[in-house]
Enzyme design. Structure first.
Site, PDB file in Angstrom:
ATOM      1  N   LYS A 112      -6.377   3.313   2.536  1.00 54.73           N
ATOM      2  CA  LYS A 112      -7.546   3.748   1.767  1.00 54.73           C
ATOM      3  C   LYS A 112      -8.373   4.792   2.511  1.00 54.73           C
ATOM      4  O   LYS A 112      -9.106   5.550   1.904  1.00 54.73           O
ATOM      5  CB  LYS A 112      -8.378   2.535   1.362  1.00 54.73           C
ATOM      6  CG  LYS A 112      -7.608   1.668   0.366  1.00 54.73           C
ATOM      7  CD  LYS A 112      -8.415   0.530  -0.184  1.00 54.73           C
ATOM      8  CE  LYS A 112      -7.697  -0.153  -1.330  1.00 54.73           C
ATOM      9  NZ  LYS A 112      -6.594  -1.022  -0.881  1.00 54.73           N
TER      10      LYS A 112
HETATM   11  C1  LIG Z   1      -5.570  -1.497  -1.704  1.00 58.47           C
HETATM   12  C2  LIG Z   1      -4.341  -1.941  -1.022  1.00 58.47           C
HETATM   13  C3  LIG Z   1      -3.090  -2.015  -1.701  1.00 58.47           C
HETATM   14  C4  LIG Z   1      -2.956  -1.727  -3.175  1.00 58.47           C
HETATM   15  O1  LIG Z   1      -3.168  -0.363  -3.479  1.00 58.47           O
HETATM   16  P1  LIG Z   1      -3.412   0.089  -4.994  1.00 58.47           P
HETATM   17  O2  LIG Z   1      -3.743   1.541  -4.924  1.00 58.47           O
HETATM   18  O3  LIG Z   1      -4.568  -0.745  -5.483  1.00 58.47           O
HETATM   19  O4  LIG Z   1      -2.167  -0.191  -5.745  1.00 58.47           O
HETATM   20  C5  LIG Z   1      -1.981  -2.370  -0.961  1.00 58.47           C
HETATM   21  N1  LIG Z   1      -2.066  -2.673   0.350  1.00 58.47           N
HETATM   22  C6  LIG Z   1      -3.236  -2.620   1.030  1.00 58.47           C
HETATM   23  C7  LIG Z   1      -3.255  -2.979   2.465  1.00 58.47           C
HETATM   24  C8  LIG Z   1      -4.408  -2.263   0.370  1.00 58.47           C
HETATM   25  O5  LIG Z   1      -5.569  -2.213   1.051  1.00 58.47           O
END
Ligand SMILES: *Cc1c(COP(=O)(O)O)cnc(C)c1O
Length: 461
Positions: A112
């Protein structure tokens, strides 16, 4: 570039307005009116670019006149300067044609950061230019909160309020948020679940008077700028594995469908992607949807990969918009069905379109643990539980091309599951080594919309 709402009623906006709007006013999501096309010759010429150089090429056509090329370049350079690997998104080989794309070298150890290290400064840039201030309100089940705050800390034009469920995020996740004690950061532990937090945030955004009075901005994964920033690493990985002459497949641990939708966007732009594999834990609405053509809600069950414990994948609506031939009224009808009956059956054409690009696989917790153990024994790599769901799914799906699994978090972010699987306690990287020594700051509020609303009013500077 102009952006349209998937529901067809909200105004058409430019990039800047879309970034500041987040969700469209008709409840839909903004998508670009077309996907800029990249030729194989252009792709070949991008092979020699660094991560940030490539990001500029991929993102620039989407930005239109909202930023000059130089302005975008300096935002991108600033965003990725804090990453702790010189490749930004290094590829690691796990086996024959099996690769791991490490997306956890940013400040908060999850993918993220790729979007949120850019979004914070970008919003700040737009606010300075327009001499405005905003209030960011968001709910997190763990990873989004710290990444969002890390991108916004110290920015006087952005007051940030992040709600998390009290006692229900891991100690590492909580401390990553609550040890940021900048004056523009407000951490709120709500006495409730993640769904309660999200409901409170939704109701604040739905209250037009409150939203307008405080200039609310959403930074959750429905924000188009987040998707756009994530498109870049699909190009980066594929170019390193031989694109455009070699096609590549990706396996993506999926919750809200934002990360994997970014892969779909890369493919629409002309990147030779063969399969996109949707990897889920036991919250497998997408696996069932792909296998049966019916997308049916079933309540959320906790798992060892909590960032994927999601009932409805919001960004799936963006894909559905294309699967329905960009027919907004048809899509709106389907989304209303889903809301009212808890289930949505795809048209034959939409279902076929889904299967044309995507595969789906789901994994129970015991297999997640076994995968962490096995990969550690075979390669010495420690996977976090989300990445392990991806690797287990990748190994279950046959592709004829090099297969890249996205490593979405650092193992030290989920030490309990990693230790349970491997008996090893993964150490935090040096920049977070003192996380458990730093003072925390957060306030505990009851699970009530009005309590949060008046807290925001009282804390706002
Ligand atoms: C947010 C997240 C996901 C999922 O990602 P999306 O974009 O919501 O599909 C997977 N793994 C981790 C570690 C995350 O923080």
């Amino acid at each position: 570039m102009r952006y349209l709402s998937t529901r067809g009623h909200a105004p058409v906006l430019d990039f800047e307005a879309v970034v500041l709007a987040g969700l469209a006013s008709d409840g839909g999501l903004y998508v670009p009116e077309n996907f800029p096309q990249v030729t194989p010759q252009q792709l070949a010429s991008w092979r020699s670019l660094s991560y940030t150089g490539l990001a500029l090429e991929v993102m620039h056509p989407y930005v239109g006149n909202a930023l000059t090329r130089d302005e975008l370049k300096s935002l991108i350079d600033g965003a990725y300067a804090s990453f702790r690997h010189s490749a930004i998104a290094p590829l690691k080989q796990l086996g024959d044609d099996q690769w791991l794309l490490e997306l956890f070298h940013g400040p908060t150890l999850a993918f993220k950061d790729f979007a949120l290290q850019l979004l914070g400064p970008m919003v700040d840039f737009f606010l300075k230019r327009a001499d405005q201030k905003v209030v960011v309100v968001g709910a997190t089940s763990g990873d989004t909160g710290s990444a969002a705050l890390a991108g916004m800390r110290g920015r006087a034009r952005i007051q940030s309020f992040i709600l998390f469920p009290h006692g229900r995020v891991s100690d590492v996740q909580r401390r990553q948020m609550t040890t940021m004690t900048d004056v523009n950061i407000h951490n709120i532990a709500v006495e409730g679940t993640f769904d309660d937090c999200q409901d409170i945030v939704k109701s604040l955004f739905a209250d037009a008077a409150f939203r307008n009075a405080h200039n609310l901005v959403a930074v959750n994964s429905i924000n188009w700028a987040r998707i756009l920033a994530q498109v870049v690493y699909y190009f980066y990985a594929a170019l390193r594995l031989g694109a455009p002459s070699q096609a590549v497949s990706f396996c993506v641990p999926t919750g809200n469908f934002g990360d994997i939708y970014a892969g779909y966007v890369a493919k629409q732009m002309g990147l030779p992607i063969d399969r996109l594999i949707i990897a889920s834990n036991r919250n497998n609405i997408l696996t069932r949807g792909l296998n049966t053509g019916t997308y049916k809600m079933q309540g959320v069950q906790p798992s060892l990969s909590p960032s994927m414990d999601i009932q409805i994948s919001s960004n799936f609506e963006r894909l559905l918009f294309d699967l329905y031939g960009r027919d907004a009224p048809a899509l709106e009808g389907a989304m209303i069905d889903l809301r009212t009956s808890g289930s949505q059956t795809l048209s034959a054409a939409a279902w076929a379109g889904l299967k044309q690009d995507f595969d789906a696989h789901c994994v129970e917790d015991d297999e997640t643990l076994q995968t962490i153990r096995r990969i550690y024994d075979q390669t010495g790599e420690l996977l976090d539980p989300h990445t392990a769901v991806g690797i287990a799914s990748a190994q279950a799906c046959n592709t004829r091309t090099p297969l890249v699994t996205l490593a979405t978090a650092h193992p030290a972010k989920f030490p309990d599951a990693v230790k349970q699987a491997s008996s090893i306690h993964p150490a935090l990287p040096p920049h977070l080594a003192n996380l458990f020594d730093l003072p925390e700051r957060f306030d505990i509020l009851p699970n009530a919309r009005d309590a949060v609303a008046s807290y925001i009013e009282s804390q706002k500077i």
